[in-house]
Design a protein around this motif. Structure first.
Motif, PDB file in Angstrom:
ATOM      1  N   ASP A 150     -23.273 -15.450 -24.435  1.00 38.41           N
ATOM      2  CA  ASP A 150     -23.309 -14.407 -23.412  1.00 38.41           C
ATOM      3  C   ASP A 150     -22.856 -13.096 -24.056  1.00 38.41           C
ATOM      4  N   LEU A 151     -23.647 -12.022 -23.865  1.00 41.11           N
ATOM      5  CA  LEU A 151     -23.348 -10.749 -24.522  1.00 41.11           C
ATOM      6  C   LEU A 151     -23.049  -9.630 -23.531  1.00 41.11           C
ATOM      7  N   SER A 152     -22.659  -9.991 -22.321  1.00 39.62           N
ATOM      8  CA  SER A 152     -22.475  -8.997 -21.256  1.00 39.62           C
ATOM      9  C   SER A 152     -21.573  -7.832 -21.649  1.00 39.62           C
ATOM     10  N   HIS A 153     -20.460  -8.121 -22.317  1.00 38.08           N
ATOM     11  CA  HIS A 153     -19.490  -7.072 -22.638  1.00 38.08           C
ATOM     12  C   HIS A 153     -19.560  -6.628 -24.099  1.00 38.08           C
ATOM     13  N   SER A 154     -20.524  -7.128 -24.864  1.00 36.04           N
ATOM     14  CA  SER A 154     -20.570  -6.796 -26.291  1.00 36.04           C
ATOM     15  C   SER A 154     -21.180  -5.417 -26.516  1.00 36.04           C
ATOM     16  N   PRO A 169     -32.551 -18.627 -27.268  1.00 34.35           N
ATOM     17  CA  PRO A 169     -32.432 -17.426 -26.426  1.00 34.35           C
ATOM     18  C   PRO A 169     -31.023 -17.252 -25.870  1.00 34.35           C
ATOM     19  N   VAL A 170     -30.511 -16.032 -25.936  1.00 32.62           N
ATOM     20  CA  VAL A 170     -29.168 -15.733 -25.450  1.00 32.62           C
ATOM     21  C   VAL A 170     -29.245 -15.154 -24.036  1.00 32.62           C
ATOM     22  N   ALA A 171     -28.079 -14.888 -23.466  1.00 36.54           N
ATOM     23  CA  ALA A 171     -28.020 -14.353 -22.102  1.00 36.54           C
ATOM     24  C   ALA A 171     -27.092 -13.142 -22.022  1.00 36.54           C
ATOM     25  N   ILE A 172     -27.423 -12.264 -21.081  1.00 32.50           N
ATOM     26  CA  ILE A 172     -26.479 -11.240 -20.631  1.00 32.50           C
ATOM     27  C   ILE A 172     -26.268 -11.584 -19.168  1.00 32.50           C
ATOM     28  N   THR A 173     -25.168 -12.289 -18.886  1.00 32.12           N
ATOM     29  CA  THR A 173     -25.050 -12.900 -17.556  1.00 32.12           C
ATOM     30  C   THR A 173     -24.800 -11.889 -16.455  1.00 32.12           C
ATOM     31  N   HIS A 174     -24.169 -10.724 -16.788  1.00 36.58           N
ATOM     32  CA  HIS A 174     -23.860  -9.766 -15.722  1.00 36.58           C
ATOM     33  C   HIS A 174     -23.818  -8.345 -16.262  1.00 36.58           C
ATOM     34  N   SER A 198     -37.074 -12.294 -26.898  1.00 38.11           N
ATOM     35  CA  SER A 198     -36.553 -13.500 -27.551  1.00 38.11           C
ATOM     36  C   SER A 198     -36.442 -14.666 -26.566  1.00 38.11           C
ATOM     37  N   GLY A 199     -36.852 -14.454 -25.305  1.00 33.72           N
ATOM     38  CA  GLY A 199     -36.774 -15.536 -24.325  1.00 33.72           C
ATOM     39  C   GLY A 199     -35.461 -15.569 -23.574  1.00 33.72           C
ATOM     40  N   GLY A 200     -34.638 -14.531 -23.735  1.00 28.70           N
ATOM     41  CA  GLY A 200     -33.335 -14.484 -23.075  1.00 28.70           C
ATOM     42  C   GLY A 200     -33.442 -14.025 -21.630  1.00 28.70           C
ATOM     43  N   ILE A 235     -41.135 -10.291 -15.097  1.00 26.98           N
ATOM     44  CA  ILE A 235     -40.384 -10.913 -13.998  1.00 26.98           C
ATOM     45  C   ILE A 235     -39.554 -12.123 -14.436  1.00 26.98           C
ATOM     46  N   ASP A 236     -39.913 -12.746 -15.572  1.00 28.38           N
ATOM     47  CA  ASP A 236     -39.318 -14.051 -15.911  1.00 28.38           C
ATOM     48  C   ASP A 236     -37.950 -13.991 -16.583  1.00 28.38           C
ATOM     49  N   HIS A 237     -37.465 -12.804 -16.867  1.00 27.73           N
ATOM     50  CA  HIS A 237     -36.215 -12.683 -17.622  1.00 27.73           C
ATOM     51  C   HIS A 237     -35.104 -12.054 -16.803  1.00 27.73           C
ATOM     52  N   ILE A 238     -35.251 -12.125 -15.478  1.00 21.44           N
ATOM     53  CA  ILE A 238     -34.308 -11.447 -14.586  1.00 21.44           C
ATOM     54  C   ILE A 238     -33.721 -12.436 -13.582  1.00 21.44           C
ATOM     55  N   GLY A 239     -32.396 -12.410 -13.469  1.00 21.39           N
ATOM     56  CA  GLY A 239     -31.712 -13.214 -12.464  1.00 21.39           C
ATOM     57  C   GLY A 239     -30.562 -12.411 -11.884  1.00 21.39           C
ATOM     58  N   ILE A 240     -29.647 -13.109 -11.221  1.00 16.74           N
ATOM     59  CA  ILE A 240     -28.471 -12.458 -10.652  1.00 16.74           C
ATOM     60  C   ILE A 240     -27.217 -12.983 -11.355  1.00 16.74           C
TER      61      ILE A 240
END
Lengths: 322, 322
Positions: A150-154, A169-174, A198-200, A235-240
């Motif tokens: 998770d790279l949210s704060h990086s 694939p990595v994530a930016i959770t918030h 990259s599929g994140g 559309i496929d790389h977006i969540g909450i």
């Protein structure tokens, strides 16, 4: 296809009241923060407190370990809780602790919080020196185990290097797009595009500090941002990843910001008020309405509110080898 | 039916040489000691060392979590390693740590080693005051989780009370009958009968201190003891728990005996020599021959060398609730 509702980041002070809102919002899975600045041993105490909550509220929540637990949660009308760290402090300086944490169910870890960590640089440092030697080893081990990076704060350089280095694939959770609300904590077009290519996946934040107009942010404005983001990365790389901190005391905010890395000033600062349309987990219903009214189809709305995270988790929680 | 070979207690210094003997002895599963006097955090270091061993020797061993892993081991020509504690020090004074350890794969815990613990009394204390208040809570929690209660080193009163209190059959993983070699560490007829009547199981020890004539003990004599034990408690409650400490340095013996509870004297004492017919895991082949020559049928020998433990583990490793 079954639709899932998933929030990729919450730090809620759980009680009957806040748990009830999970049902109102129909949440099937939530990624919760179990450590900000805690070392290994103190994080174990968070885990035993969570186990007590699971025993006490077995009719509402249970620990999620695999994507199948999200299906199990849906079928039983409960919410699967997935553990994560916002900072790598719980692994201290020992890469072997990652496997221990994975076995204990930790499925997300940020490589850095706001400051420099042993692995990478946080977004609040003046210089971002990228992924460290230990960081490179940790990325490989997280890839092997099936623990989401998770790279949210990086910082931006650390983020781009990690996307490049990671075999999965990595994530930016918030976080939100910088183009909508230009603060350093939100993400540039460059980062968003690299992430998606990259599929994140990005979890959109509802934390007032990350929103245009803060606590007064309008739902229609938020939905317009989503539409523009879909144009940019699909559309496929977006969540909450709401970053919901419901019912937390001000002391939690001071701990998140200051940990033990500086002598904390005695301030009156408290958590900001949430937007009227996202006061708690019931906000997922407002979001669904808002997205539909802004022209998103039912399928698109469902992707954003959880199906994209579900697909991502299904791949990402599996180990690369056993 | 498939036959399994299982050793319910070993503390071996693992190397290519000792791992090779696991194959020679055709061991499908071994319960290994990961803590004697270590606290929570130090035991975590044992776990990360084990994980390194599993990575290095993935062709020979892997961590066992369920009885199905014993079948998996047999099918792949490897040995499933199950973790256990000889003392409850890794849970410190926190009952919540049991669930953490269970998630990390710990499947056995002794309520007390030689001395008094927070839970029960060890066999070397002058007075055995039985199961403590915390001990009663821990028994219930181990029953719930599916963690085997091991009473090998406990005093007689603590042992009998635990057999009575436990809602699930307990184990004495490594000890011999007192009727054969009358030392306090071996078990009385009363204990052995209570154990068997409750559905529990005894692992017979090959550690010289527990054997008649010590290192010079004859295999035929050992097998006669087994025959007499079968007359006393039946064939279904007997297995092997060799207490094999192959290639351990003398410092390991001092740690087992003294931990940090007394200032250790500087002695030259070392581990005793093993009987010629049980030098290492190849001893399982000698045992098989010996039992057959003593008149045990193939089926009876197979029960003693592992099938009884397999059946016991199949029931005991399952949680009482999920």
């Amino acid at each position: 296809m079954t639709d899932y509702r998933i929030d990729a980041l919450q730090f809620v002070n759980w009680s009957e009241k806040s748990l009830e809102k999970l049902r109102v919002g129909k949440l099937d899975a939530v990624h919760v923060t179990v450590a900000y600045h805690e070392n290994f041993r103190k994080t174990i105490d968070s885990i035993t407190e969570w186990n007590s909550l699971f025993r006490k509220h077995a009719d509402r929540i249970f620990q999620g370990l695999t994507a199948e637990d999200i299906e199990k949660a849906k079928q039983s009308g409960r919410t699967a809780i997935f553990f994560g760290f916002q900072n790598p402090t719980p692994i201290e300086d020992d890469i072997g602790l990652l496997e221990v944490w994975h076995r204990l169910g930790v499925r997300f870890m940020q490589l850095s919080y706001n400051n420099q960590s042993l692995l990478a640089t946080g977004y609040k440092e003046h210089d971002d020196t990228g992924v460290t030697n230990m960081g490179r080893e940790v990325i490989k081990e997280m890839n092997r185990l099936g623990m989401v990076i998770d790279l949210s704060h990086s910082g931006e350089r650390s983020t781009l290097e990690t996307i490049e280095l990671s075999g999965r694939p990595v994530a930016i959770t918030h976080a939100n797009p910088e183009f909508w609300h230009p603060i350093k904590r939100n993400k540039s077009d460059k980062v968003l595009k690299a992430l998606a290519e990259s599929g994140g996946i990005l979890g959109l934040s509802l934390y007032p500090f990350h929103l245009k107009d803060g606590s007064s942010c309008e739902l229609t404005d938020f939905c317009s941002m989503v539409a523009r983001l879909v144009d940019l990365i699909g559309i496929d790389h977006i969540g909450i990843g709401s970053d919901l901190c419901q019912d937390q005391p001000a002391s939690a905010l001071h701990w998140m910001r200051n940990g033990r890395w500086k002598f904390s000033e005695n301030t009156d600062e408290d958590f900001p008020a949430m937007p009227s349309w996202f006061p708690d987990n019931s906000g997922f219903n407002f979001l669904a309405d808002g997205l539909n009214k802004s022209g998103f189809s039912g399928e698109e709305t469902a992707k954003i509110l959880g199906n994209n995270w579900y697909r991502y988790m299904k791949h990402s929680f599996l180990p690369n080898e056993r």
